[in-house]
Design a protein around this motif. Structure first.
Motif, short mmCIF file in Angstrom:
data_model
loop_
_atom_site.label_atom_id
_atom_site.label_comp_id
_atom_site.label_asym_id
_atom_site.label_seq_id
_atom_site.Cartn_x
_atom_site.Cartn_y
_atom_site.Cartn_z
N PRO A 1 46.78 50.58 -13.89
CA PRO A 1 47.82 49.75 -13.27
C PRO A 1 47.46 49.35 -11.85
CG PRO A 1 48.78 51.65 -14.40
CD PRO A 1 47.30 51.87 -14.40
N LEU A 2 48.05 48.26 -11.39
CA LEU A 2 47.72 47.71 -10.08
C LEU A 2 48.08 48.64 -8.93
CD1 LEU A 2 48.75 43.97 -10.54
CD2 LEU A 2 46.48 45.00 -10.74
N ASP A 3 48.97 49.57 -9.15
CA ASP A 3 49.34 50.51 -8.09
C ASP A 3 48.65 51.86 -8.24
OD1 ASP A 3 50.68 51.36 -10.33
OD2 ASP A 3 52.65 51.55 -9.38
N HIS A 4 47.68 51.95 -9.16
CA HIS A 4 46.96 53.21 -9.39
C HIS A 4 45.96 53.45 -8.26
CE1 HIS A 4 44.27 56.12 -11.32
NE2 HIS A 4 45.24 56.37 -12.17
N PRO A 5 45.76 54.69 -7.84
CA PRO A 5 44.80 54.96 -6.75
C PRO A 5 43.38 54.47 -7.04
CG PRO A 5 46.18 56.88 -7.12
CD PRO A 5 46.51 55.92 -8.22
N ASP A 6 43.00 54.33 -8.30
CA ASP A 6 41.65 53.88 -8.64
C ASP A 6 41.54 52.36 -8.76
OD1 ASP A 6 40.73 56.47 -8.75
OD2 ASP A 6 41.02 56.66 -10.92
N SER A 7 42.63 51.65 -8.57
CA SER A 7 42.62 50.20 -8.72
C SER A 7 41.87 49.51 -7.58
CB SER A 7 44.06 49.68 -8.77
OG SER A 7 44.10 48.27 -8.61
N ASN A 8 40.91 48.67 -7.92
CA ASN A 8 40.24 47.87 -6.90
C ASN A 8 41.21 46.94 -6.21
OD1 ASN A 8 37.79 49.04 -7.56
ND2 ASN A 8 37.16 47.38 -8.91
N PHE A 9 42.14 46.39 -6.97
CA PHE A 9 43.13 45.48 -6.38
C PHE A 9 43.99 46.22 -5.36
CE2 PHE A 9 47.36 43.63 -6.20
CZ PHE A 9 47.06 42.31 -5.87
N ARG A 10 44.42 47.42 -5.69
CA ARG A 10 45.26 48.18 -4.75
C ARG A 10 44.53 48.43 -3.44
NH1 ARG A 10 45.97 53.55 -3.26
NH2 ARG A 10 48.14 54.14 -2.73
N MET A 11 43.27 48.83 -3.55
CA MET A 11 42.49 49.07 -2.33
C MET A 11 42.40 47.82 -1.48
SD MET A 11 39.30 48.61 -0.79
CE MET A 11 38.03 48.40 -2.04
N PRO B 1 44.40 39.44 -9.29
CA PRO B 1 43.98 40.70 -9.90
C PRO B 1 43.52 40.48 -11.33
CG PRO B 1 46.37 40.59 -9.82
CD PRO B 1 45.85 39.38 -9.06
N MET B 2 42.58 41.29 -11.78
CA MET B 2 42.11 41.19 -13.16
C MET B 2 43.09 41.80 -14.16
SD MET B 2 38.03 41.95 -13.26
CE MET B 2 36.91 40.54 -13.37
N ILE B 3 43.82 42.80 -13.71
CA ILE B 3 44.74 43.51 -14.60
C ILE B 3 46.14 42.92 -14.45
CG2 ILE B 3 45.78 45.75 -15.14
CD1 ILE B 3 42.84 45.58 -15.86
N SER B 4 46.79 42.68 -15.55
CA SER B 4 48.14 42.13 -15.53
C SER B 4 49.16 43.25 -15.76
CB SER B 4 48.30 41.06 -16.61
OG SER B 4 48.29 41.67 -17.90
N ASP B 5 50.42 42.88 -15.73
CA ASP B 5 51.47 43.87 -15.94
C ASP B 5 51.59 44.31 -17.39
OD1 ASP B 5 52.14 43.87 -13.26
OD2 ASP B 5 53.66 42.30 -13.48
N GLN B 6 50.96 43.54 -18.31
CA GLN B 6 51.15 43.89 -19.72
C GLN B 6 50.52 45.25 -20.08
OE1 GLN B 6 48.62 43.65 -22.41
NE2 GLN B 6 46.97 43.28 -20.95
N GLN B 7 49.39 45.59 -19.42
CA GLN B 7 48.82 46.94 -19.47
C GLN B 7 48.67 47.52 -20.88
OE1 GLN B 7 47.54 49.73 -17.61
NE2 GLN B 7 46.90 47.84 -16.62
N ARG B 8 48.42 46.68 -21.86
CA ARG B 8 48.22 47.19 -23.20
C ARG B 8 46.88 46.75 -23.79
NH1 ARG B 8 53.46 45.55 -23.19
NH2 ARG B 8 52.93 43.58 -24.20
N ASP B 9 46.50 45.53 -23.50
CA ASP B 9 45.35 44.96 -24.17
C ASP B 9 44.36 44.41 -23.14
OD1 ASP B 9 43.53 43.64 -25.72
OD2 ASP B 9 44.96 42.35 -26.75
N PRO B 10 43.28 45.14 -22.84
CA PRO B 10 42.33 44.64 -21.84
C PRO B 10 41.65 43.34 -22.27
CG PRO B 10 41.47 46.60 -22.94
CD PRO B 10 42.91 46.47 -23.34
N GLU B 11 41.50 43.12 -23.56
CA GLU B 11 40.92 41.86 -24.02
C GLU B 11 41.81 40.69 -23.63
OE1 GLU B 11 38.04 41.32 -25.19
OE2 GLU B 11 37.31 43.27 -25.91
N TRP B 12 43.12 40.90 -23.69
CA TRP B 12 44.06 39.86 -23.27
C TRP B 12 43.86 39.56 -21.79
CZ3 TRP B 12 47.79 38.68 -19.80
CH2 TRP B 12 48.68 37.65 -20.12
#
Length: 240
Positions: A79-89, A107-118
Motif C-alpha cells: 500500500p502507498l502508506d506502507h513503510p516499504d513504499s517507494n511512493f511514501r518515501m 504512484p505505480m500502486i493504486s488503491d485497488q491493491q488486489r491485482d498487480p497486473e491491473w
C-alpha cells in the motif's frame, strides 16, 4: 571503463548527493524551458532519500517544481502508506516539502491493491497518454545499483529483462520471494538522461564491473547501450 559511462566520484556521500542534485535540477530546468514540462522517473529504496531532502530544501527555488511530473522506475507491491513504499518515501521527503500537487505525482500502486497486473496495465496507459512515439521519453530517470547489478526492479535472471513491447510489467523475483512492478528496458533506453546514484562499499564490486565495461548484468547492459551518468562516493568507487 565503458565508453558510455560518465562517472563522477566524490570523497563523501554528501558530496555525491549535492552533485547529483545539481545535475537533476539542471536537466529538469532545461526541459521546462524547452517544452514547458519536465518528467522524471524516481528511484526508491533508502539511498535517494537524502537526495530528495536536498532537492526539497536547498533547491526549492531553483526551478518551477509545479512544472515537473514525477513517476517511478519501480515499486514494491505494498500500500502507498506502507513503510516499504517507494511512493511514501518520495512523498515524505520530496513531494510534501515542495508542496507538489497530487496530480503531478504518479504512484505505480493504486488503491485497488488486489491485482498487480491491473496496476501495471494502468501505469502503462498513463505513460502512453503523453508519448509521441512507441516509448515515452523521460527527461531523467534516476536509478540505483544493486550489489547484484540490478537497477529499478530489473534483477538478473528475471523475465522482465527480455521484455521489449510492454512499458511496465510485474516482475517475479525469486530471491525476494515475491514480485515487483517495474519499467522495462525500452523506457530506460529512451530517456534523455539516465542517472545512477551509487553509495557505499557494498556496491564496490558491482560498480567496478560498470567501470570495467562488463555487459552481462542489467545495469551493465544499460551502460553498454547508452550514455549513463554516475554519481558515486569513495566507498563505492574504491578510491583510496
Amino acid at each position: 571503463m565503458s565508453a558510455t559511462a560518465d562517472i563522477h566520484a566524490y570523497p563523501q556521500a554528501e558530496d555525491a548527493f549535492a552533485a547529483c542534485a545539481d545535475f537533476l535540477v539542471d536537466r529538469l530546468a532545461a526541459a521546462v524551458r524547452a517544452r514547458g514540462i519536465a518528467r522524471i522517473a524516481l528511484a526508491g529504496g533508502g539511498t535517494p532519500r537524502r537526495l530528495y531532502q536536498l532537492l526539497a530544501h536547498r533547491y526549492r527555488d531553483a526551478l518551477d517544481w509545479q512544472a515537473v511530473e514525477f513517476y517511478f522506475g519501480d515499486e514494491r507491491n505494498v500500500p502507498l502508506d506502507h513503510p516499504d513504499s517507494n511512493f511514501r518515501m518520495a512523498r515524505l521527503a520530496l513531494f510534501e516539502p515542495l508542496g507538489i500537487q497530487p496530480h503531478r505525482t504518479f504512484p505505480m500502486i493504486s488503491d485497488q491493491q488486489r491485482d498487480p497486473e491491473w496496476d501495471a496495465d494502468a501505469y502503462e496507459t498513463a505513460l502512453r497518454r503523453w508519448t509521441a512515439g512507441a516509448v515515452p521519453r523521460f527527461d531523467v530517470t534516476l536509478l540505483g545499483l544493486g550489489s547484484d547489478g540490478h537497477f529499478a526492479s530489473l534483477f538478473p535472471d528475471t523475465p522482465a529483462l527480455a521484455e521489449r513491447e510492454r512499458l511496465v510489467v510485474v516482475n517475479p523475483v525469486a530471491k525476494l520471494h515475491g514480485h515487483r512492478l517495474t519499467l522495462t528496458f525500452p523506457v530506460f533506453e529512451a530517456a534523455r538522461d539516465v542517472v545512477f546514484l551509487v553509495l557505499g562499499a557494498d556496491k564496490r564490486r558491482a560498480f567496478a564491473r560498470i567501470r570495467d565495461g562488463k555487459s552481462e548484468r542489467p545495469a551493465e547492459r544499460l551502460a553498454a547501450e547508452r550514455t549513463t551518468h554516475w554519481f558515486v562516493d569513495r566507498a563505492a568507487a574504491g578510491a583510496p
